[in-house]
Design a protein around this motif. Structure first.
Motif, short mmCIF file in Angstrom:
data_model
loop_
_atom_site.label_atom_id
_atom_site.label_comp_id
_atom_site.label_asym_id
_atom_site.label_seq_id
_atom_site.Cartn_x
_atom_site.Cartn_y
_atom_site.Cartn_z
N LYS A 1 0.61 -1.21 -0.21
CA LYS A 1 0.02 -0.10 0.10
C LYS A 1 0.84 1.16 0.32
CE LYS A 1 -4.17 2.09 2.28
NZ LYS A 1 -4.94 2.00 3.80
N MET A 2 1.17 2.14 -1.30
CA MET A 2 1.86 2.86 -1.40
C MET A 2 1.84 4.13 -2.07
SD MET A 2 4.97 3.60 -1.96
CE MET A 2 6.06 2.61 -1.41
N THR A 3 1.33 5.24 -0.28
CA THR A 3 0.49 6.29 -0.72
C THR A 3 1.87 7.31 -1.44
OG1 THR A 3 1.71 7.21 1.68
CG2 THR A 3 -0.43 5.93 1.26
N PHE A 4 1.58 8.58 -2.23
CA PHE A 4 1.99 9.78 -2.31
C PHE A 4 3.40 10.22 -1.88
CE2 PHE A 4 3.03 14.02 -3.59
CZ PHE A 4 4.10 13.79 -4.81
N GLU A 5 2.59 10.25 -0.08
CA GLU A 5 3.51 10.16 0.75
C GLU A 5 4.84 9.83 1.30
OE1 GLU A 5 3.56 11.49 5.44
OE2 GLU A 5 1.81 10.61 4.82
N ILE A 6 4.42 8.47 1.03
CA ILE A 6 5.09 7.17 1.55
C ILE A 6 6.18 7.41 0.24
CG2 ILE A 6 5.76 5.20 1.29
CD1 ILE A 6 3.56 4.80 3.24
N TYR A 7 5.61 7.26 -0.66
CA TYR A 7 7.03 7.72 -2.06
C TYR A 7 7.15 9.01 -2.02
CZ TYR A 7 8.37 6.71 -6.65
OH TYR A 7 8.96 6.34 -8.06
N VAL A 8 6.66 9.61 -2.02
CA VAL A 8 7.77 10.95 -1.76
C VAL A 8 9.15 11.22 -0.49
CG1 VAL A 8 7.68 13.65 -1.73
CG2 VAL A 8 6.13 12.35 -3.02
N THR A 9 8.34 10.77 0.63
CA THR A 9 9.03 11.42 1.38
C THR A 9 10.39 10.07 1.72
OG1 THR A 9 7.80 10.17 3.00
CG2 THR A 9 7.27 12.08 2.69
N CYS A 10 9.87 8.78 1.54
CA CYS A 10 10.79 7.60 1.69
C CYS A 10 11.39 7.15 -0.30
CB CYS A 10 9.91 6.13 2.32
SG CYS A 10 9.13 6.51 3.72
N VAL A 11 10.97 6.37 -1.16
CA VAL A 11 11.10 6.24 -2.40
C VAL A 11 11.96 7.04 -2.74
CG1 VAL A 11 10.66 5.02 -3.78
CG2 VAL A 11 9.05 4.28 -2.36
N ILE A 12 11.93 8.62 -2.92
CA ILE A 12 12.60 8.56 -3.53
C ILE A 12 14.20 9.38 -2.92
CG2 ILE A 12 12.65 11.31 -4.55
CD1 ILE A 12 9.69 11.24 -5.42
N PRO A 13 14.00 9.72 -1.26
CA PRO A 13 15.69 9.99 -1.11
C PRO A 13 16.10 8.95 -1.14
CG PRO A 13 13.89 10.00 -0.20
CD PRO A 13 13.04 10.31 -1.31
N ILE A 14 15.85 7.32 -1.28
CA ILE A 14 16.64 6.36 -1.29
C ILE A 14 16.84 6.20 -2.55
CG2 ILE A 14 15.79 4.05 -0.26
CD1 ILE A 14 14.43 4.65 1.72
N SER A 15 16.18 5.75 -3.30
CA SER A 15 16.05 5.59 -4.46
C SER A 15 17.47 6.97 -5.23
CB SER A 15 14.86 6.18 -5.78
OG SER A 15 14.12 4.95 -4.94
N ALA A 16 17.42 8.23 -4.78
CA ALA A 16 18.84 9.02 -4.99
C ALA A 16 19.97 8.23 -4.98
CB ALA A 16 17.88 10.76 -4.51
N PHE A 17 19.73 8.32 -2.55
CA PHE A 17 21.21 7.67 -2.78
C PHE A 17 21.81 6.61 -3.49
CE2 PHE A 17 20.09 11.23 0.14
CZ PHE A 17 21.42 11.60 0.52
N PHE A 18 20.84 5.47 -3.84
CA PHE A 18 21.43 4.61 -4.20
C PHE A 18 21.97 4.58 -5.71
CE2 PHE A 18 19.01 0.55 -6.93
CZ PHE A 18 19.94 -0.71 -6.78
N ALA A 19 20.99 5.35 -6.57
CA ALA A 19 21.72 6.06 -7.81
C ALA A 19 22.90 6.54 -7.77
CB ALA A 19 20.48 6.53 -8.53
N ALA A 20 23.26 7.39 -6.57
CA ALA A 20 24.37 8.19 -6.66
C ALA A 20 25.61 6.86 -6.32
CB ALA A 20 24.35 8.70 -5.53
N TRP B 1 26.28 5.21 -8.88
CA TRP B 1 27.16 5.79 -10.89
C TRP B 1 28.27 6.02 -10.01
CZ3 TRP B 1 26.42 11.58 -10.43
CH2 TRP B 1 27.31 12.37 -11.30
N PHE B 2 29.21 6.35 -8.68
CA PHE B 2 30.42 6.64 -8.15
C PHE B 2 31.37 5.14 -8.44
CE2 PHE B 2 28.27 10.50 -6.12
CZ PHE B 2 28.72 11.07 -6.90
N GLY B 3 30.31 3.92 -6.91
CA GLY B 3 31.07 2.57 -7.08
C GLY B 3 31.56 2.36 -8.49
N ASN B 4 30.19 2.45 -9.40
CA ASN B 4 30.44 1.53 -10.79
C ASN B 4 32.36 2.26 -12.11
OD1 ASN B 4 28.73 -0.58 -10.80
ND2 ASN B 4 27.08 1.10 -11.16
N THR B 5 31.48 4.27 -11.73
CA THR B 5 32.51 4.45 -12.59
C THR B 5 34.14 4.23 -11.26
OG1 THR B 5 31.03 6.29 -12.59
CG2 THR B 5 33.47 6.97 -12.44
N ALA B 6 34.21 3.85 -10.49
CA ALA B 6 35.88 3.65 -9.71
C ALA B 6 36.11 2.65 -10.76
CB ALA B 6 35.54 3.28 -8.11
N TYR B 7 35.29 1.56 -11.40
CA TYR B 7 35.61 0.00 -12.20
C TYR B 7 36.54 0.65 -13.18
CZ TYR B 7 33.48 -3.01 -9.70
OH TYR B 7 32.34 -3.63 -9.04
#
Length: 375
Positions: free
Chosen positions: A72-91, A94-100
């Protein structure tokens, strides 16, 4: 001779599959990205392929074949939880793979010993852990070991080291945020639903640096794009995610940490054979051994703390908790998100970046989305 039980055999098979997949994905990514081999020096593009593939697979599993039900994913949970977690996950990806592109697989694995240090620092900053002298001393041992190992690195590259360390701290912050945000919301994600929500959002975050940094280079360079290479690479990364989930579900986070240490040593040895430029020195090994001693002690302290926190409650304590919950709107779910072994459901987007580091969060019984498709 006593017969070996079938569950024990399956456990060892799962552990073997996890070690092989984790090592294989890291070596495969290095081979694809390295200019000396497949020569596809676009780490963001490779990570976006992984995210797109995982997002599509999870969509079919959730929406078409209905293997699992969406949470049960609400807009609030997606914005406050999923988006920031995804942002740092992507970062972190990005940095980890570039090190190769700049440093060897062996040295990257040695730098990953800093993961507990980064996790501890971020946990203190976010208020989920307290500064303790015993843990601080362990972190100091780990740091000294990594410095010694870096000093002994023949092909030391400042840029590659900065990329890797930055990726480690981004991943540590993602792990802590996952614990804080998802646990606060009472949200439990299994591997499939984690991919379903996190992968598309991470793809969007990766699109910006890809468009600015890699797209111009891809237009002027001669790119060899082999469908089967990238498909098999993404498939291996996806399989690794599920193997980690199976191992934790059957054995627990502690076993994953032990298997992770074994995997690191195997990976360091294999990388020197597969990639001859990955020369390791006595100082490298000495520094890594020192750092590993600190990591082992840190794991011991965390396991001891978890076991202490799981001691049976007394009757007055249980009655007090039940009374408080009746007075509030909270829902108390014992072993929430568990898998039967007292551990939380996990997903590792994995590269094997640091599955054992993720289990540091897992062992405190928080549901989290695991790590990386390619580090």
């Amino acid at each position: 001779m006593a017969m070996i039980s079938k569950p024990l055999v399956f456990t060892y098979i799962y552990l073997l599959i996890y070690i092989l997949l984790s090592s294989g994905v890291i070596l495969y990514n290095k081979w694809v990205l390295s200019p000396k081999y497949f020569n596809f020096p676009f780490p963001i593009t490779l990570t976006m392929i992984h995210m797109a593939f995982s997002g599509m697979v999870s969509f079919f599993l959730v929406r078409v074949f209905k293997v699992v039900s969406p949470v049960k994913m609400t807009f609030e949970i997606y914005v406050t939880c999923v988006i920031p977690i995804s942002a740092f996950f992507a970062a972190s990806l990005w940095f980890g793979n570039t090190a190769y592109l700049y440093i060897s697989v062996a040295f990257i694995q040695m730098l990953k010993a800093l993961m507990p240090v980064a996790t501890f620092i971020m946990a203190i900053m976010c208020g989920t852990d307290k500064a303790r002298c015993d843990v601080f001393l362990n972190m100091l041992v780990v740091s000294v070991g990594v410095v010694v190992s870096s000093y002994g690195e023949i092909h030391f590259n400042v840029g590659g080291t900065v990329y890797q360390v930055t990726g480690i701290f981004a991943e540590a912050l993602r792990l802590v945020l996952t614990q804080v945000l998802l646990q606060k919301k009472g949200l439990t994600l299994n591997p499939i639903t984690s991919l379903y929500y996190i992968a598309p959002c991470s793809f969007v975050f990766l699109f910006v640096p890809w468009y600015l940094l890699e797209k111009p280079g891809m237009e002027v360079s001669q790119i060899q794009f082999n469908f089967w290479i990238f498909f098999s690479n993404a498939l291996c990364a996806l399989a690794l995610n599920f193997s980690i989930f199976l191992v934790i579900g059957r054995t627990g986070a502690i076993t994953v940490r032990v298997a992770g240490v074994l995997k690191d040593w195997i990976l360091i040895a294999l990388s020197t054979v597969i990639f001859p430029e990955s020369t390791i020195t006595v100082l490298n090994i000495t520094g890594y051994a020192i750092a590993l001693c600190g990591v082992v002690m840190y794991n011991y302290l965390k396991v001891r703390d978890v076991r202490a926190s799981q001691l049976p409650e007394t009757a007055p304590e249980r009655m007090s908790k039940d009374w408080k919950l009746e007075k509030s709107s909270d829902i108390y779910v014992p072993n929430s998100g568990g898998n039967g072994s007292g551990e939380a459901n996990t997903l590792s987007f994995s590269d094997g970046k640091d599955e054992e580091a993720q289990s540091l969060i897992t062992s405190s019984r928080s549901s989290h989305i695991g790590r990386s498709f390619a580090d």
